[in-house]
Design a protein around this motif. Structure first.
Motif, short mmCIF file in Angstrom:
data_model
loop_
_atom_site.label_atom_id
_atom_site.label_comp_id
_atom_site.label_asym_id
_atom_site.label_seq_id
_atom_site.Cartn_x
_atom_site.Cartn_y
_atom_site.Cartn_z
N THR A 79 -32.93 -110.14 9.96
CA THR A 79 -34.06 -110.06 9.03
C THR A 79 -34.00 -108.81 8.16
OG1 THR A 79 -35.41 -108.94 10.71
CG2 THR A 79 -35.60 -111.35 10.57
N ASN A 80 -32.98 -107.96 8.43
CA ASN A 80 -32.79 -106.73 7.64
C ASN A 80 -34.04 -105.84 7.68
OD1 ASN A 80 -31.02 -105.23 6.02
ND2 ASN A 80 -32.07 -105.87 4.16
N SER A 81 -34.69 -105.79 8.85
CA SER A 81 -35.99 -105.10 8.91
C SER A 81 -35.86 -103.59 9.08
CB SER A 81 -36.84 -105.69 10.04
OG SER A 81 -36.29 -105.36 11.29
N GLY A 82 -34.69 -103.10 9.49
CA GLY A 82 -34.49 -101.65 9.55
C GLY A 82 -35.28 -100.95 10.63
N GLN A 83 -35.64 -101.67 11.70
CA GLN A 83 -36.36 -101.04 12.82
C GLN A 83 -35.51 -100.02 13.55
OE1 GLN A 83 -37.64 -104.42 15.29
NE2 GLN A 83 -39.44 -103.20 15.70
N PHE A 84 -34.19 -100.30 13.62
CA PHE A 84 -33.29 -99.45 14.39
C PHE A 84 -32.24 -98.80 13.50
CE2 PHE A 84 -34.44 -103.02 17.34
CZ PHE A 84 -35.29 -102.28 18.15
N ASP A 85 -31.95 -97.52 13.81
CA ASP A 85 -30.88 -96.81 13.10
C ASP A 85 -29.56 -96.90 13.87
OD1 ASP A 85 -32.50 -95.50 10.92
OD2 ASP A 85 -33.57 -94.81 12.71
N VAL A 86 -29.69 -97.05 15.19
CA VAL A 86 -28.51 -97.22 16.06
C VAL A 86 -28.84 -98.37 16.99
CG1 VAL A 86 -27.15 -96.17 17.91
CG2 VAL A 86 -27.89 -94.76 15.99
N MET A 87 -27.88 -99.28 17.20
CA MET A 87 -28.10 -100.31 18.21
C MET A 87 -26.87 -100.47 19.09
SD MET A 87 -28.32 -103.82 15.91
CE MET A 87 -29.93 -103.52 15.22
N MET A 88 -27.16 -100.72 20.34
CA MET A 88 -26.08 -100.97 21.29
C MET A 88 -25.79 -102.46 21.28
SD MET A 88 -25.58 -99.57 25.11
CE MET A 88 -24.56 -98.18 24.62
N ILE A 89 -24.58 -102.79 20.83
CA ILE A 89 -24.14 -104.17 20.78
C ILE A 89 -22.73 -104.23 21.40
CG2 ILE A 89 -25.59 -104.84 18.83
CD1 ILE A 89 -23.18 -104.45 16.99
N GLY A 90 -22.11 -105.40 21.40
CA GLY A 90 -20.84 -105.51 22.10
C GLY A 90 -19.75 -106.16 21.30
N THR A 91 -18.69 -106.55 22.02
CA THR A 91 -17.52 -107.15 21.38
C THR A 91 -17.80 -108.55 20.86
OG1 THR A 91 -16.84 -107.34 23.69
CG2 THR A 91 -15.52 -105.95 22.32
N TYR A 92 -18.91 -109.14 21.26
CA TYR A 92 -19.29 -110.45 20.69
C TYR A 92 -19.87 -110.26 19.29
CZ TYR A 92 -22.19 -114.56 19.79
OH TYR A 92 -22.79 -115.65 19.19
N GLU A 93 -20.89 -109.40 19.19
CA GLU A 93 -21.63 -109.27 17.93
C GLU A 93 -20.85 -108.48 16.87
OE1 GLU A 93 -24.69 -108.93 21.31
OE2 GLU A 93 -22.74 -108.06 20.84
N THR A 94 -20.18 -107.39 17.29
CA THR A 94 -19.66 -106.42 16.31
C THR A 94 -18.75 -107.03 15.24
OG1 THR A 94 -19.88 -104.69 17.99
CG2 THR A 94 -18.54 -104.18 16.06
N PRO A 95 -17.68 -107.78 15.60
CA PRO A 95 -16.82 -108.32 14.54
C PRO A 95 -17.55 -109.30 13.63
CG PRO A 95 -15.78 -108.55 16.72
CD PRO A 95 -17.20 -108.15 16.95
N GLN A 96 -18.45 -110.11 14.23
CA GLN A 96 -19.18 -111.10 13.43
C GLN A 96 -20.13 -110.42 12.45
OE1 GLN A 96 -20.83 -114.52 15.53
NE2 GLN A 96 -19.77 -113.87 17.36
N TRP A 97 -20.89 -109.44 12.94
CA TRP A 97 -21.88 -108.77 12.09
C TRP A 97 -21.19 -107.88 11.06
CZ3 TRP A 97 -26.27 -107.11 16.05
CH2 TRP A 97 -26.80 -108.28 16.63
N GLY A 98 -20.05 -107.29 11.45
CA GLY A 98 -19.28 -106.49 10.50
C GLY A 98 -18.77 -107.34 9.36
N LYS A 99 -18.26 -108.53 9.70
CA LYS A 99 -17.72 -109.46 8.71
C LYS A 99 -18.80 -109.87 7.70
CE LYS A 99 -15.32 -113.94 8.52
NZ LYS A 99 -14.89 -115.11 9.34
N ARG A 100 -20.03 -109.99 8.18
CA ARG A 100 -21.14 -110.41 7.30
C ARG A 100 -21.72 -109.26 6.48
NH1 ARG A 100 -24.76 -115.08 10.06
NH2 ARG A 100 -23.07 -116.46 10.70
N GLY A 101 -21.19 -108.05 6.70
CA GLY A 101 -21.69 -106.90 5.95
C GLY A 101 -22.99 -106.33 6.48
N TRP A 102 -23.30 -106.61 7.74
CA TRP A 102 -24.57 -106.15 8.33
C TRP A 102 -24.46 -104.78 8.98
CZ3 TRP A 102 -26.02 -111.32 11.25
CH2 TRP A 102 -26.37 -112.30 10.30
N LEU A 103 -23.23 -104.29 9.19
CA LEU A 103 -23.04 -103.01 9.88
C LEU A 103 -22.32 -102.02 8.97
CD1 LEU A 103 -21.68 -104.36 13.32
CD2 LEU A 103 -24.04 -103.65 12.81
N ALA A 104 -22.62 -100.74 9.17
CA ALA A 104 -21.90 -99.69 8.43
C ALA A 104 -20.52 -99.50 9.05
CB ALA A 104 -22.69 -98.39 8.50
#
Length: 441
Positions: A79-104
């Motif tokens: 939702t791009n809500s910006g509640q969190f500046d840092v989030m703990m995620i894993g090897t499932y989410e990171t490549p997918q979210w990175g590919k979509r441009g959601w992560l720095a």
């Protein structure tokens, strides 16, 4: 008039100057979505050292149970809500979210961070197209833990590479319900990253897979039926009561308080089980590889809990400063001083494994590193599959249908439905998800 005006003006100017000075030094607050596992609680405990070194940054912690953390992080990022500046995620989410441009992207790290020291398997798992999108806090595979004293008392010997048939035989002999000891503890709590992380490795080694190479779900296959029936029967017969409510943390508590003869779970638990302050069985723990059945493929998983910065963060520079501190060599030294070398975050840095202090305090060190390096997310099953991931299917839809399947299997474990019924429901859910998403050929 002049005399009364000047002090008022001075007061006004002084106030403005003071306000400007305050504004220049006002601390930035970064909000961190964090998992409630012991290693992360230790990070929160040691974090005042970061705030003292960086007085312009304040840390706001949101510590959550695993399933809730995943839900909150996913909602925030989508939702791009910006509640969190840092989030703990894993090897499932990171490549997918990175590919979509959601992560720095994790670029331009300080030279002393020494990115090449970070285990390559960990970096690869958190990258998409060669770009790193999160820094690993710890990395894990899975392994078998057992009570050496109970094995000795029963005249049993744990092989370096047990089979699931052997595990079932051992569990039968170790179970002593009158004295509150259960032959085996395993994850039963519903969730794609809770019970399904473990159950998927059982399915893999029994020769099963989530989907065939044309994306047709395989949950109604003989391999799934055999694997899940084995798992349910084993826990019903030799597991603790209420096993369908137990996730990683609950089983860690049971094992470290002496209630389990064996436990198959994340390698990260080794540091906690060997820690005299945290474990009643620290001098009685043995370890072996995760069990196999028909094939070694996919019998042990690969996972990293990592720290990432959503693109919606309003404080990305401060967030990056915190992440590099929390995953640095210096942080590992801090944990070693506070908790002992056996308890430092594992799997992330070659330099940790080269330390004589770590090798001495953590007899499991080289074993765990080998397990991490040999887990292969690109060949997780015996038969060919169109996805990557050992204990998950690396597509966005898995988060949803994996959890629904987990609920059905937890229901079978709790006796609310049969295994056949649970798998039929899971088959329909998984097929529907990939059909709607357009995967099926």
């Amino acid at each position: 008039m002049k005399r009364t005006f000047r002090p008022a003006l001075n007061a006004l100017c002084g106030g403005a100057l003071a306000f400007a000075a305050f504004g220049a030094h006002a601390a930035q607050t970064i909000t961190i979505a964090m998992l409630n596992n012991p290693d992360m609680i230790e990070l929160k405990k040691l974090s005042p050292a970061f705030e003292q070194a960086n007085p312009d940054i304040k840390l706001n912690w949101v510590v959550l149970e695993e399933n809730v953390l995943r839900q909150r992080a996913t909602t925030d990022i989508t939702t791009n809500s910006g509640q969190f500046d840092v989030m703990m995620i894993g090897t499932y989410e990171t490549p997918q979210w990175g590919k979509r441009g959601w992560l720095a992207p994790m670029t331009n790290l300080p030279a002393d961070y020494d990115l090449n020291d970070v285990v390559k398997t960990a970096r690869d798992g958190l990258s998409n197209n060669g770009t790193l999108y999160a820094l690993p806090f710890y990395v894990e595979s899975s392994m078998t833990y057992y009570r050496k004293d109970l094995f000795a008392a029963k005249g049993l010997t744990m092989p370096d590479q047990p089979t699931y048939d052997q595990i079932a035989q051992f569990a039968d002999k170790l179970t002593d319900k009158a004295n509150g000891v259960y032959g085996i503890c395993l994850r039963g709590k519903a969730g794609w990253g809770e019970n399904m992380a473990y159950v998927t490795t059982v399915v893999n080694t029994f020769g099963g897979r989530w989907f065939d190479d044309k994306w047709h779900a395989q949950l109604d296959s003989p391999e799934w039926k055999k694997a899940v029936t084995f798992y349910v029967n084993l826990l019903k017969k030799d597991g603790p009561p209420g096993a369908s409510s137990n996730g990683f943390n609950e089983n860690l508590t049971l094992m470290s308080s002496g209630k389990c003869g064996m436990w198959i779970d994340a390698t990260v638990a080794a540091g906690m089980l060997y820690n005299k302050q945290q474990s009643q069985i620290s001098d009685k723990v043995g370890f072996a590889a995760a069990p196999t059945a028909a094939t070694p493929n996919g019998s042990h998983w690969l996972w990293s809990w990592a720290l990432a910065i959503p693109k919606s963060s309003k404080q990305p520079d401060a967030a990056k400063k915190f992440i590099t501190w929390a995953t640095s060599k210096g942080y590992i030294e801090m944990v070693a001083k506070d908790e002992g070398w056996a308890s430092v975050p594992p799997g992330t840095r070659e330099s940790t494994y080269a330390r004589p202090e770590y090798q001495q305090a953590a007899p499991f060190a080289s074993f765990v590193l080998k397990a991490i390096q040999t887990a292969d997310p690109t060949h997780p099953t015996l038969k060919p599959v169109p996805y990557t991931g050992v204990q998950f299917v690396g597509i966005p839809e898995f988060q949803s249908f994996g959890t629904v399947v987990g609920q059905s299997i937890a229901g079978a474990l709790a006796g609310q439905m049969g295994v056949d019924q649970a798998l039929a429901a899971g088959q329909a859910t998984a097929n529907r998800a990939v059909q709607q998403a357009g995967y099926q050929k």
